[in-house]
Every structure is written in C-alpha cells, then in structure tokens.
Enzyme design. Structure first.
Site, PDB file in Angstrom:
ATOM      1  N   HIS A 166      -3.846   6.864   1.237  1.00  0.00           N
ATOM      2  CA  HIS A 166      -4.118   5.544   0.664  1.00  0.00           C
ATOM      3  C   HIS A 166      -5.504   5.120   1.132  1.00  0.00           C
ATOM      4  O   HIS A 166      -5.851   5.278   2.302  1.00  0.00           O
ATOM      5  CB  HIS A 166      -3.056   4.550   1.129  1.00  0.00           C
ATOM      6  CG  HIS A 166      -3.496   3.130   0.949  1.00  0.00           C
ATOM      7  ND1 HIS A 166      -3.876   2.634  -0.267  1.00  0.00           N
ATOM      8  CD2 HIS A 166      -3.655   2.117   1.845  1.00  0.00           C
ATOM      9  CE1 HIS A 166      -4.238   1.374  -0.119  1.00  0.00           C
ATOM     10  NE2 HIS A 166      -4.116   1.028   1.155  1.00  0.00           N
TER      11      HIS A 166
ATOM     12  N   ASN B 189     -10.109  -0.922  -1.834  1.00  0.00           N
ATOM     13  CA  ASN B 189      -8.680  -0.705  -1.618  1.00  0.00           C
ATOM     14  C   ASN B 189      -7.919  -1.234  -2.835  1.00  0.00           C
ATOM     15  O   ASN B 189      -7.916  -2.438  -3.086  1.00  0.00           O
ATOM     16  CB  ASN B 189      -8.267  -1.442  -0.340  1.00  0.00           C
ATOM     17  CG  ASN B 189      -6.795  -1.319  -0.004  1.00  0.00           C
ATOM     18  OD1 ASN B 189      -5.984  -0.955  -0.848  1.00  0.00           O
ATOM     19  ND2 ASN B 189      -6.448  -1.640   1.229  1.00  0.00           N
TER      20      ASN B 189
ATOM     21  N   CYS C  16       0.817  -1.225   0.000  1.00  0.00           N
ATOM     22  CA  CYS C  16       0.000   0.000   0.000  1.00  0.00           C
ATOM     23  C   CYS C  16       0.844   1.266   0.000  1.00  0.00           C
ATOM     24  O   CYS C  16       0.374   2.333  -0.379  1.00  0.00           O
ATOM     25  CB  CYS C  16      -0.926   0.019   1.205  1.00  0.00           C
ATOM     26  SG  CYS C  16      -1.996  -1.401   1.201  1.00  0.00           S
TER      27      CYS C  16
HETATM   28  N1  ACO Z   1     -18.907  -9.901   6.283  1.00  0.00           N
HETATM   29  C1  ACO Z   1     -19.548 -10.177   7.429  1.00  0.00           C
HETATM   30  N2  ACO Z   1     -18.899 -10.449   8.580  1.00  0.00           N
HETATM   31  C2  ACO Z   1     -17.560 -10.445   8.557  1.00  0.00           C
HETATM   32  C3  ACO Z   1     -16.829 -10.164   7.402  1.00  0.00           C
HETATM   33  C4  ACO Z   1     -17.563  -9.899   6.222  1.00  0.00           C
HETATM   34  N3  ACO Z   1     -16.959  -9.610   5.053  1.00  0.00           N
HETATM   35  N4  ACO Z   1     -15.523 -10.227   7.707  1.00  0.00           N
HETATM   36  C5  ACO Z   1     -15.425 -10.533   8.992  1.00  0.00           C
HETATM   37  N5  ACO Z   1     -16.655 -10.668   9.528  1.00  0.00           N
HETATM   38  C6  ACO Z   1     -17.031 -11.001  10.893  1.00  0.00           C
HETATM   39  C7  ACO Z   1     -15.922 -11.643  11.674  1.00  0.00           C
HETATM   40  O1  ACO Z   1     -15.900 -13.032  11.432  1.00  0.00           O
HETATM   41  C8  ACO Z   1     -16.303 -11.325  13.092  1.00  0.00           C
HETATM   42  O2  ACO Z   1     -17.292 -12.233  13.513  1.00  0.00           O
HETATM   43  P1  ACO Z   1     -17.298 -12.773  15.035  1.00  0.00           P
HETATM   44  O3  ACO Z   1     -17.453 -11.548  15.898  1.00  0.00           O
HETATM   45  O4  ACO Z   1     -18.456 -13.695  15.035  1.00  0.00           O
HETATM   46  O5  ACO Z   1     -15.961 -13.437  15.212  1.00  0.00           O
HETATM   47  C9  ACO Z   1     -16.967  -9.956  12.977  1.00  0.00           C
HETATM   48  O6  ACO Z   1     -17.314  -9.799  11.592  1.00  0.00           O
HETATM   49  C10 ACO Z   1     -16.074  -8.806  13.403  1.00  0.00           C
HETATM   50  O7  ACO Z   1     -14.812  -8.984  12.785  1.00  0.00           O
HETATM   51  P2  ACO Z   1     -13.634  -8.013  13.079  1.00  0.00           P
HETATM   52  O8  ACO Z   1     -12.427  -8.456  12.300  1.00  0.00           O
HETATM   53  O9  ACO Z   1     -13.467  -7.802  14.534  1.00  0.00           O
HETATM   54  O10 ACO Z   1     -14.220  -6.664  12.458  1.00  0.00           O
HETATM   55  P3  ACO Z   1     -13.583  -5.240  12.425  1.00  0.00           P
HETATM   56  O11 ACO Z   1     -14.512  -4.280  13.004  1.00  0.00           O
HETATM   57  O12 ACO Z   1     -12.167  -5.259  12.935  1.00  0.00           O
HETATM   58  O13 ACO Z   1     -13.508  -4.943  10.874  1.00  0.00           O
HETATM   59  C11 ACO Z   1     -11.962  -4.904   9.071  1.00  0.00           C
HETATM   60  C12 ACO Z   1     -12.742  -5.773  10.015  1.00  0.00           C
HETATM   61  C13 ACO Z   1     -12.914  -4.149   8.175  1.00  0.00           C
HETATM   62  C14 ACO Z   1     -11.090  -5.812   8.208  1.00  0.00           C
HETATM   63  C15 ACO Z   1     -11.111  -3.921   9.870  1.00  0.00           C
HETATM   64  O14 ACO Z   1     -10.394  -4.596  10.871  1.00  0.00           O
HETATM   65  C16 ACO Z   1     -10.179  -3.173   9.029  1.00  0.00           C
HETATM   66  O15 ACO Z   1     -10.547  -2.425   8.141  1.00  0.00           O
HETATM   67  N6  ACO Z   1      -8.867  -3.305   9.287  1.00  0.00           N
HETATM   68  C17 ACO Z   1      -7.873  -2.664   8.485  1.00  0.00           C
HETATM   69  C18 ACO Z   1      -7.685  -3.500   7.298  1.00  0.00           C
HETATM   70  C19 ACO Z   1      -7.009  -2.756   6.225  1.00  0.00           C
HETATM   71  O16 ACO Z   1      -7.168  -1.574   6.084  1.00  0.00           O
HETATM   72  N7  ACO Z   1      -6.261  -3.508   5.478  1.00  0.00           N
HETATM   73  C20 ACO Z   1      -5.593  -2.992   4.409  1.00  0.00           C
HETATM   74  C21 ACO Z   1      -4.593  -1.940   4.819  1.00  0.00           C
HETATM   75  S1  ACO Z   1      -3.096  -2.242   4.278  1.00  0.00           S
HETATM   76  C22 ACO Z   1      -3.317  -2.489   2.680  1.00  0.00           C
HETATM   77  O17 ACO Z   1      -4.012  -1.719   2.080  1.00  0.00           O
HETATM   78  C23 ACO Z   1      -2.666  -3.681   2.072  1.00  0.00           C
END
Ligand code: ACO
Length: 332
Positions: A259, A289, A113
């Site tokens: 980003h 993204n 990224c």
């Molecule tokens: N749809 C529905 N539910 C989902 C999904 C989905 N696509 N994905 C995960 N869940 C569920 C999980 O299984 C979890 O269920 P559980 O509570 O029963 O275990 C629940 O949703 C919550 O999951 P979390 O991972 O805690 O959710 P969070 O609020 O952290 O959001 C997310 C997840 C969106 C990935 C967030 O953590 C995030 O954006 N992190 C940064 C990721 C990022 O930006 N990555 C790229 C940056 S670097 C780059 O660009 C390469």
C-alpha cells in the site's frame, strides 16, 4: 480443488494533476518538505461532481476488458472505499446499477488502507467455497472532497489523492499456474483514534452539527508519527508471517506491492527485507496515498508494463487506519 486466479486488472486516475507547488498556494507547505517526508510529487484530484463509484466504474471496465469478461459475467461485487458517494448505501450497489447488472450481490468493505486486501480475502473465500465463480473487486477513493485544504490540515492534505483500481477474480482448478495462495489479516482497535474521522457519528445527537464542522471533526485526524512507527513494523511482520506459513523465502518474491502510504515507509520495509528497489513497487510520487485504491492501481500498472508476468510470485501488503494490516500471496 477450487482456487482463485486474477483474470484481469484495471485502473483509472483522474486527469487533473495537482502538484506540490499547487498545494503551496493553498497552505503553508513546500515541495521540499512534502518530497523529503513522503516521496510525493503530485497526485490526482477529481472535478467536483465525480465520486468514487464513477472512478470505480472506469477501473472496473478496464479490468473487464483485460479479463475478456462482459458485465453479465460478474456474479458478485466487492467494493472497498473510505470515501463513498453516500453515507449509506455503499458504493457496491451503485456500481451494480452503473454496470447494468442483474440482481447480483454487492459487499462493501470498510478497512481503509487495508480494504483491498480484506476485500480480496473475502472474494477468494467465496470462490474457494463454491459460492461464486467470478467476482469483481474494486478499490476506489475520492479524498480531495474530504481534506482540509489549508495550513491547519496540511499534515494530511498533502498525503492523499484520488483514483481507482479493480480486479476480475475467477475460479481455477489448476494449482500449478496462476492462483491466490493465502491471506493474513490483523487489526488492533486500541489505535483506532490514531487515524480516524470522528463525524458523522451515531454516538452524537445530532450526529453532525455546524459546531462539529467548525471544530474540524469532519476531517481526518492523524497521529503521523504513531502511524509511521507501527506501519514499518507491521508491514514487515505480515510479509514474513505469510512467507513463513508457506515455507517460502523473501528471495523467491518477484515483486512486493505495498500500500502506497509514504515512500519512507516503503523504503524502511524494503531495507528490512533486504530487497532491491526493483522488487518493491512504488508509484506514490505520482499519485500520493489513494488508500483502498493504491494496491489495485499498482497491480494494474505492473501487469500492463510487463513488470510481472503469468506465474510470477507476488506479495500484496497493507497497513492503515484501525489499525488494520494484512498481506496476500499469489502466483500471477
Ligand atoms: N508542510 C510543512 N510542514 C508540515 C506539514 C506540511 N504539509 N505537515 C506538518 N508539518 C510540520 C509540523 O507542523 C511539524 O512542525 P513543528 O516541528 O514546528 O511542530 C513538522 O512539520 C514535523 O512534523 P512531524 O509530524 O513530526 O513530521 P514527520 O516527519 O512525522 O512527517 C508525516 C509527517 C509525513 C505525516 C509522517 O509522520 C508520516 O508519513 N506518517 C505516516 C502517515 C501515513 O502513512 N498515513 C497514512 C497511512 S494509513 C492510510 O493510508 C490511511
């Protein structure tokens, strides 16, 4: 004095729009979950057979046109991607061939990224030191090929999209008008496994097996919460580091182009900086993204829609896998 200016910008997004509702048919997810957690409404996916070099070529042609360059004007290529057409060689030489250039050099950047900012800093340094006068810098990704498009992969599959952006960079001796000011780059490899793809790996024998594929090691592995926690802090810190190094204030910024990782990350950074919605650009709702492509796509959009004009003070900032992060300041 030798400085670098952005002479042209261009971007290309595949026509195929994939909505959150489309993903609901492939995995256990909902439009509400995706929008609430990420801000993403839709993304673009290529048709099979199209690679990141193809997208990069179209973005590059658009940037060349805006700059008024012919392909022959390019003296060097920098190509940032984590989704190359081949494991090796990198996309740089493939783009060099597609553009029909002579034997110009081509550098491949693997900083995920943060790839565009690392690439921009390298191109800027080459120009400042007098090695080249005109460099083409491209960021392009085809993520749709490498996602696990089922419930098991839903935590990453809903985040990423395909696309490409490019800039033409040229030497200038006028520090009173458009020019790049400086860059700040960081990494912390202690967090490499928080967001990575394990195979193919030269540590393994053989480096890719059916068992590894069945285990899902060919897909991105991400600790979303850990990435989120660090991203919000580091985005803010590296913007402040850049401004303080120049003795400039947050208020002097016309635009911050982060980003596009997650709308909640962008929103968190915006609030910490105390900036308005208009001052921090966001297009993640439309494209998801696109990793190394997200900043050059956004930059090209804001040039074309008149959000920034020549002379405006802009900050680019990124954070991602590695972890790596960085910022670039420039007068457009
Ligand atoms: N749809 C529905 N539910 C989902 C999904 C989905 N696509 N994905 C995960 N869940 C569920 C999980 O299984 C979890 O269920 P559980 O509570 O029963 O275990 C629940 O949703 C919550 O999951 P979390 O991972 O805690 O959710 P969070 O609020 O952290 O959001 C997310 C997840 C969106 C990935 C967030 O953590 C995030 O954006 N992190 C940064 C990721 C990022 O930006 N990555 C790229 C940056 S670097 C780059 O660009 C390469």
């Amino acid at each position: 004095m030798r400085l670098t200016r952005i002479a042209g910008t261009g971007h290309y997004l595949p026509e195929n729009v994939v909505t959150n509702q489309d993903l609901e048919k492939l995995m256990d997810t909902t439009d509400e979950w995706i929008q609430a957690r990420t801000g993403i409404k839709e993304r673009r996916f290529v048709e099979p057979g199209t690679g990141s070099t193809d997208l990069g070529l179209l973005a590059a042609r658009a940037a060349l046109e805006e700059a008024g360059w012919e392909p022959e004007d390019i003296q060097f290529i920098v190509f940032a991607t984590l989704s190359p057409d081949m494991y090796f060689p990198g996309n740089g030489v493939l783009l060099q061939k597609e553009l029909g250039l002579g034997e110009v050099g081509a550098l491949d950047v693997r900083n995920q990224c943060t790839g565009f900012i690392y690439g921009l800093s390298a191109a800027d340094a080459y120009i400042r030191m007098g090695m080249y006068d005109r460099i083409l810098l491209v960021g392009a990704e085809v993520h749709s090929a490498g996602m696990q498009m089922n419930t098991e992969g839903r935590d990453t599959a809903v985040l990423f999209g395909d696309g490409a952006g490019a800039v033409c960079l040229e030497v200038t001796d006028n520090s009173d008008s458009s020019h790049i000011i400086w860059h700040h780059l960081h990494s912390d490899g202690r967090f490499a496994e928080e967001l990575c793809m394990y195979v193919p790996s030269a540590k393994r024998r053989p480096w890719l097996t059916k068992e590894m594929i069945d285990e899902g090691l060919i897909y991105p592995h991400m600790n979303g919460r850990e990435v989120f926690r660090h991203a919000v802090v580091k985005f803010h810190a590296v913007i402040m580091e850049a401004l303080e190094a120049q003795g400039l204030s947050v208020e002097s910024l016309k635009l911050v182009i982060p980003h596009q990782a997650n709308e909640r990350i962008t929103e968190g950074v915006r609030k910490r900086l105390g900036l308005s919605n208009e001052t921090v650009y966001s297009n993640i709702a439309r494209y998801g993204n696109t990793t190394a492509a997200s900043i050059p796509i956004a930059l090209s959009e804001v040039v074309k829609d008149g959000t920034i004009e020549r002379g405006d003070f802009v900050c680019l900032v990124a954070f991602g896998s590695g972890f790596t992060w960085g910022s670039s300041l420039f007068y457009y």
